[in-house]
Design a protein around this motif. Sequence first.
Motif, PDB file in Angstrom:
ATOM      1  N   ASP A   1       5.049   4.789  -0.486  1.00 42.91           N
ATOM      2  CA  ASP A   1       5.381   5.835  -1.465  1.00 42.91           C
ATOM      3  C   ASP A   1       6.033   5.201  -2.709  1.00 42.91           C
ATOM      4  OD1 ASP A   1       4.386   7.486   0.452  1.00 42.91           O
ATOM      5  OD2 ASP A   1       6.337   8.164   1.180  1.00 42.91           O
ATOM      6  N   ASP A   2       7.094   5.870  -3.213  1.00 41.80           N
ATOM      7  CA  ASP A   2       7.724   5.438  -4.449  1.00 41.80           C
ATOM      8  C   ASP A   2       8.731   4.317  -4.258  1.00 41.80           C
ATOM      9  OD1 ASP A   2       6.250   7.227  -5.915  1.00 41.80           O
ATOM     10  OD2 ASP A   2       7.694   8.851  -5.657  1.00 41.80           O
ATOM     11  N   ASP A   3       8.836   3.758  -3.043  1.00 48.76           N
ATOM     12  CA  ASP A   3       9.628   2.539  -2.873  1.00 48.76           C
ATOM     13  C   ASP A   3       8.932   1.354  -3.536  1.00 48.76           C
ATOM     14  OD1 ASP A   3      11.553   3.873  -1.448  1.00 48.76           O
ATOM     15  OD2 ASP A   3      10.700   3.413   0.514  1.00 48.76           O
ATOM     16  N   ILE A   4       7.634   1.482  -3.794  1.00 48.17           N
ATOM     17  CA  ILE A   4       6.869   0.428  -4.475  1.00 48.17           C
ATOM     18  C   ILE A   4       6.982   0.655  -5.979  1.00 48.17           C
ATOM     19  CG2 ILE A   4       4.631  -0.691  -4.660  1.00 48.17           C
ATOM     20  CD1 ILE A   4       3.860   0.774  -2.044  1.00 48.17           C
ATOM     21  N   PRO A   5       7.436  -0.342  -6.780  1.00 52.30           N
ATOM     22  CA  PRO A   5       7.528  -0.160  -8.232  1.00 52.30           C
ATOM     23  C   PRO A   5       6.180   0.268  -8.805  1.00 52.30           C
ATOM     24  CG  PRO A   5       8.661  -2.181  -7.572  1.00 52.30           C
ATOM     25  CD  PRO A   5       7.949  -1.679  -6.356  1.00 52.30           C
ATOM     26  N   ILE A   6       6.211   1.206  -9.733  1.00 50.64           N
ATOM     27  CA  ILE A   6       4.980   1.785 -10.259  1.00 50.64           C
ATOM     28  C   ILE A   6       4.126   0.735 -10.958  1.00 50.64           C
ATOM     29  CG2 ILE A   6       6.018   2.479 -12.445  1.00 50.64           C
ATOM     30  CD1 ILE A   6       3.294   4.308 -10.383  1.00 50.64           C
ATOM     31  N   GLU A   7       4.771  -0.291 -11.583  1.00 46.38           N
ATOM     32  CA  GLU A   7       3.974  -1.302 -12.265  1.00 46.38           C
ATOM     33  C   GLU A   7       3.106  -2.080 -11.265  1.00 46.38           C
ATOM     34  OE1 GLU A   7       8.359  -2.788 -12.232  1.00 46.38           O
ATOM     35  OE2 GLU A   7       7.256  -0.919 -12.469  1.00 46.38           O
ATOM     36  N   ALA A   8       3.650  -2.321 -10.046  1.00 44.13           N
ATOM     37  CA  ALA A   8       2.877  -3.021  -9.016  1.00 44.13           C
ATOM     38  C   ALA A   8       1.736  -2.144  -8.505  1.00 44.13           C
ATOM     39  CB  ALA A   8       3.793  -3.435  -7.863  1.00 44.13           C
ATOM     40  N   GLN A   9       1.976  -0.817  -8.401  1.00 42.60           N
ATOM     41  CA  GLN A   9       0.927   0.084  -7.929  1.00 42.60           C
ATOM     42  C   GLN A   9      -0.232   0.158  -8.925  1.00 42.60           C
ATOM     43  OE1 GLN A   9       2.115   3.725  -5.902  1.00 42.60           O
ATOM     44  NE2 GLN A   9       4.255   3.242  -6.298  1.00 42.60           N
TER      45      GLN A   9
ATOM     46  N   PRO B   1      -8.365   5.508   0.266  1.00 44.37           N
ATOM     47  CA  PRO B   1      -7.664   6.111  -0.877  1.00 44.37           C
ATOM     48  C   PRO B   1      -6.159   6.242  -0.639  1.00 44.37           C
ATOM     49  CG  PRO B   1      -9.649   7.349  -0.338  1.00 44.37           C
ATOM     50  CD  PRO B   1      -9.470   6.351   0.756  1.00 44.37           C
ATOM     51  N   SER B   2      -5.742   6.331   0.641  1.00 43.57           N
ATOM     52  CA  SER B   2      -4.310   6.490   0.924  1.00 43.57           C
ATOM     53  C   SER B   2      -3.499   5.263   0.566  1.00 43.57           C
ATOM     54  CB  SER B   2      -4.112   6.816   2.412  1.00 43.57           C
ATOM     55  OG  SER B   2      -4.541   5.732   3.221  1.00 43.57           O
ATOM     56  N   GLN B   3      -4.171   4.140   0.271  1.00 42.59           N
ATOM     57  CA  GLN B   3      -3.451   2.918  -0.088  1.00 42.59           C
ATOM     58  C   GLN B   3      -2.954   2.959  -1.535  1.00 42.59           C
ATOM     59  OE1 GLN B   3      -6.302  -0.166   0.700  1.00 42.59           O
ATOM     60  NE2 GLN B   3      -6.125  -0.011   2.928  1.00 42.59           N
ATOM     61  N   PHE B   4      -3.407   3.948  -2.323  1.00 46.94           N
ATOM     62  CA  PHE B   4      -3.076   3.995  -3.744  1.00 46.94           C
ATOM     63  C   PHE B   4      -2.240   5.240  -4.057  1.00 46.94           C
ATOM     64  CE2 PHE B   4      -7.297   2.092  -3.168  1.00 46.94           C
ATOM     65  CZ  PHE B   4      -7.043   0.802  -3.616  1.00 46.94           C
ATOM     66  N   HIS B   5      -1.484   5.146  -5.132  1.00 48.97           N
ATOM     67  CA  HIS B   5      -0.686   6.280  -5.612  1.00 48.97           C
ATOM     68  C   HIS B   5      -1.623   7.458  -5.914  1.00 48.97           C
ATOM     69  CE1 HIS B   5       1.969   8.687  -8.053  1.00 48.97           C
ATOM     70  NE2 HIS B   5       2.989   7.872  -7.785  1.00 48.97           N
ATOM     71  N   PRO B   6      -1.331   8.679  -5.412  1.00 48.29           N
ATOM     72  CA  PRO B   6      -2.235   9.829  -5.625  1.00 48.29           C
ATOM     73  C   PRO B   6      -2.531  10.092  -7.099  1.00 48.29           C
ATOM     74  CG  PRO B   6      -0.563  10.346  -3.983  1.00 48.29           C
ATOM     75  CD  PRO B   6      -0.183   9.020  -4.558  1.00 48.29           C
ATOM     76  N   ARG B   7      -1.540   9.916  -7.965  1.00 44.74           N
ATOM     77  CA  ARG B   7      -1.764  10.154  -9.392  1.00 44.74           C
ATOM     78  C   ARG B   7      -2.732   9.121  -9.966  1.00 44.74           C
ATOM     79  NH1 ARG B   7      -3.031  12.981 -13.508  1.00 44.74           N
ATOM     80  NH2 ARG B   7      -2.048  12.400 -15.488  1.00 44.74           N
TER      81      ARG B   7
ATOM     82  N   ASN C   1       0.837  -1.204   0.000  1.00 41.73           N
ATOM     83  CA  ASN C   1       0.000   0.000   0.000  1.00 41.73           C
ATOM     84  C   ASN C   1       0.869   1.250   0.000  1.00 41.73           C
ATOM     85  OD1 ASN C   1      -2.342  -1.514   0.063  1.00 41.73           O
ATOM     86  ND2 ASN C   1      -2.457  -1.504   2.301  1.00 41.73           N
ATOM     87  N   TYR C   2       0.384   2.273  -0.699  1.00 39.70           N
ATOM     88  CA  TYR C   2       1.155   3.514  -0.810  1.00 39.70           C
ATOM     89  C   TYR C   2       1.422   4.142   0.553  1.00 39.70           C
ATOM     90  CZ  TYR C   2       2.725   7.821  -3.066  1.00 39.70           C
ATOM     91  OH  TYR C   2       3.487   8.879  -3.497  1.00 39.70           O
TER      92      TYR C   2
END
Length: 565
Positions: A490-498, A537-543, A478-479
Motif C-alpha cells: 500500500d502507501d508504505d511504499i514511496p509514491i516515486e518508487a511505485q 494488477p494488484s502489484q501496482f498502485h490502483p491510481r 509490490n502494492y
Amino acid sequence: MSQRRLSEIVRDLVYKRNLLLVFIISIAVAIFVFMITFQIDKRSWFEKIDLISGEWYRVIDNYQNTLNFFVARPGDFKNPGDILEVLKLIREHFGDYIAYPIFATPDGKYYIYPPYDFPSDYDPRKRPWYRSAVENPNTSVISPPFTHRILGVVTFGISRAIFDKEGNFLGVLAIDIVPDRVMKDLLLSGMYVTSNDGTVLLQNGDIYVRLDPEDLRSSSEGFKMEISGVAFFKKKGEMFFVVQVPLLTFLRNSLFHLGYVIGLSLLFSVPIVRRITRLLDRELEKPLEKFSGAAEEYLRSRVFDIAGISSSIFEINQLIDNVADMITIIESQREELEASYEELEASYSELQKMAQKIEEKSKALSEAYEFFAYKLADIVEGFDEPTGSHVKRIQEISRFLAEKMELPSELVRQIYIYAPLHDIGKIKVPKEILNKKGKLTPEEWEIMKKHTIWGGELLSGSKELEVAKNIALYHHENYDGTGYPFGLKDDDIPIEAQVVKLVDVYDALRSERPYKRALTHEEAVKVILEGDEKTTPSQFHPRLIEIFKNYHEEIRKIWEKVSSE
C-alpha cells in the motif's frame, strides 16, 4: 463607508445574536420534538398496520384450512355430484367473501358454483392458480391478485392440489377471495392496500399519497412524505398495507412546540438584553470614547492624558494602562530608532547581498546533484543495458505518469532526474550473474535482488538524494506486499518508487532479453492490466493502473519516440 457609534453596533449585535440564538434553540427543540413525535406516530401506525394485516392473514389461514380439510377427503372429488356439493358447501359457508369456488381436473374439465359457462376456449390448466397448485402439491398456494372474469373486481386465488389415497392427481380446488368484501370493516379511513407493482387492490377513502413501484422495491417498510401528507407502508406477504396521514395533522405537535418555545424565549430574553445594553453603554462605550479622544490628542500634540477615564471592566482599565505604558516606551525609543535608521538601512542592504549569494550557492548545489544524477545514469546504462534508450524511456514515461498523478511539481522534477538511477545497485552485482543468458539459480536470484539494497546504500546520506534513494531501494516493492526487499504494501511504499516500478515493468515487457522476446504494446498493456504468471494488477498502485489504462496510447508514443532517437 458610513461609520456608526459603538453603542449602536453593540445594541444591534446583542439583539441580533439573541434573536438568532432564540431562533436556533427553537428550531433545535422543534426538530427534537418532531423526531420524537414522528417516531411515536410511526410506531403507532405500524402497529395498526400489523393489527389489520394480521386480521387479513388470519382470514387467509381460514381459507387455507378449508382447502387442507378437503385434501384429507379425496373421495368427495370422485364424481361430479359430490364435487358440486363440496363447492356449494364452501360457497354457503363463506358467502359473499369469496367469488366462485372451482374444481379443475387434469383433463381440463371444471366444476364451478354457482354454475357459470366460460367461453369454449377457456382452459383452467393455463390459469396461474392451477399451475401454482400443481407446482406446489404439498401446500395451499396464493396466486397474485387478478381481476375476476365474472365479478370484474380484484380477487386473490387460493388453490390446493387434490390427490387420492394412491397418490393419483385428481385436480385442483380453488377459492377466489374478494378482499374488498373481507376487509371493508377492517381498513381504517385513508388506508389502502397495493401489490408489488403498485396496483391498488382495495382502499378506504381517497388516495393522496400514492406509492410507485420504485418506493415499494426500495424497502419492505418505510414512509413517504409529500406536500399532501405522509404515507406509512409495510409489506405483509405479497401485499403492501398503507396508512395515509395529512401533513398538517402530522406536523401540528411540532408547530405547537415551536411557537411555545419561541414565545417563552422572547419573554425572558428581551429584559435581559436591555439590561446588558445599558451596562455596555456605561462601562464600555463611554470609557472607550474618552480613551479615543486622548489618543487623538496624542496624535496632535504628543500628549496622552487619561485622567478621569475609568471602568468597572478589568480589561478596559488594563487596556488603558497598557497603552499608556506603550506610548511611554514608544516615545523613549523613537529617538533611538531615528538615530539608528541609517545603520539599519545599511544592514538590510548587506543582508540582501548575503541572501543573493546563498540563493546562488543553493542553485549551484542543486545543479551539481542533477549533473551527478545524469552521470550516474550514463554509468548504469552502459553497465546493464544493451541499448542507450532504456533509462531515457524510464525517465520520460515516469515524468508523464507523475504529472498525471498530480504530484507536486518539485517531486515530478526529482522523479524525472533520478528515475534513471533505479538500477544503480546493479554495478555491485557480479558480471557473470548480471549477464547470464539462462535462468538464474535461486542463490543467484537472491544476489540479484540485493541490487535494491546496494542502490539504496549508494544513494543514502544526503537529503537531496532522498527521492533517488527511495526509487533505487523500493522500485521492486509490490502494492499488494509480494515484492522485495522488504515486502512493503500500500502507501508504505514511496509514491516515486511505485511510479518507476510500473514504467520499469512496461519497458521490460517491451524490451528483448536473452531469455525472452520483446512484447508488442498491446501485449504489454494486457499483461499489466490483466496479469500473467509473473505480473498481476494488484502489484501496482490502483491510481497508477487507472492512469495507465486511460493513457497507455500516449505512453506508447513516448516509448516509440525515445526508442527512435
